[in-house]
Design an enzyme around this catalytic site. Sequence first.
Site, mmCIF file in Angstrom:
data_model
loop_
_atom_site.group_PDB
_atom_site.id
_atom_site.type_symbol
_atom_site.label_atom_id
_atom_site.label_comp_id
_atom_site.label_asym_id
_atom_site.label_seq_id
_atom_site.Cartn_x
_atom_site.Cartn_y
_atom_site.Cartn_z
ATOM 1 N N CYS A 1 72.567 70.630 28.352
ATOM 2 C CA CYS A 1 72.622 71.914 29.066
ATOM 3 C C CYS A 1 72.300 71.779 30.547
ATOM 4 O O CYS A 1 72.472 72.724 31.301
ATOM 5 C CB CYS A 1 71.636 72.887 28.437
ATOM 6 S SG CYS A 1 69.953 72.260 28.518
ATOM 7 N N ASP B 1 69.335 71.409 31.823
ATOM 8 C CA ASP B 1 68.004 71.914 32.151
ATOM 9 C C ASP B 1 67.053 70.765 32.498
ATOM 10 O O ASP B 1 67.217 69.640 32.034
ATOM 11 C CB ASP B 1 67.431 72.716 30.983
ATOM 12 C CG ASP B 1 68.166 74.031 30.800
ATOM 13 O OD1 ASP B 1 68.931 74.396 31.695
ATOM 14 O OD2 ASP B 1 67.960 74.674 29.767
ATOM 15 N N CYS C 1 66.130 77.198 29.967
ATOM 16 C CA CYS C 1 66.249 78.389 29.138
ATOM 17 C C CYS C 1 64.881 78.891 28.689
ATOM 18 O O CYS C 1 63.868 78.222 28.891
ATOM 19 C CB CYS C 1 67.102 78.058 27.914
ATOM 20 S SG CYS C 1 66.242 76.945 26.787
ATOM 21 N N CYS D 1 65.792 72.018 22.744
ATOM 22 C CA CYS D 1 64.999 72.411 23.913
ATOM 23 C C CYS D 1 63.556 71.915 23.782
ATOM 24 O O CYS D 1 62.915 71.604 24.786
ATOM 25 C CB CYS D 1 64.996 73.916 24.084
ATOM 26 S SG CYS D 1 66.621 74.656 23.928
HETATM 27 FE FE1 FES Z 1 68.613 73.735 27.873
HETATM 28 FE FE2 FES Z 1 67.207 74.982 26.166
HETATM 29 S S1 FES Z 1 69.275 75.340 26.623
HETATM 30 S S2 FES Z 1 66.638 73.268 27.281
#
Ligand code: FES
Length: 125
Positions: free
Chosen positions: A33, A35, A58, A102
């Site tokens: 993602c 992140d 997120c 995550c």
């Molecule tokens: Fe990226 Fe949760 S969607 S860490």
Amino acid sequence: MYSEKVMDHFTNPRNVGEIADPDGVGTVGNPVCGDLMTVYIKVKDKKLEDVKFKTFGCGAAIATSSMITELAKGRTIEEAQEITRGDVAESLGGLPPLKMHCSNLAADALHAAIKDYLKKKEAKE
Ligand code: FES
């Protein structure tokens, strides 16, 4: 879809921010993602005296970062190294299956910060 605990840590995250002059820093990214999470640790008498985080991600990533700072604070280095991805999700009352990845970030960032601390300590000795 999220437990009360997840919502609590997401809306009111604990230990957010940076530690000035940290003993260890660990940054990990989630390739799925994009992140990013950074964990900072301060070590005193072989214990994690302080743990803080900065997360660009997120809600579940923020909640798991917040939870891992609480799980790790006050623990010895060895104990903190044993905190698993599963422990984080479990302490939050579970995460939806799609969001389990995550919780990996939080444990991985903590372990990376400890690794950084141990590397720096070794270099000093
Ligand atoms: Fe990226 Fe949760 S969607 S860490």
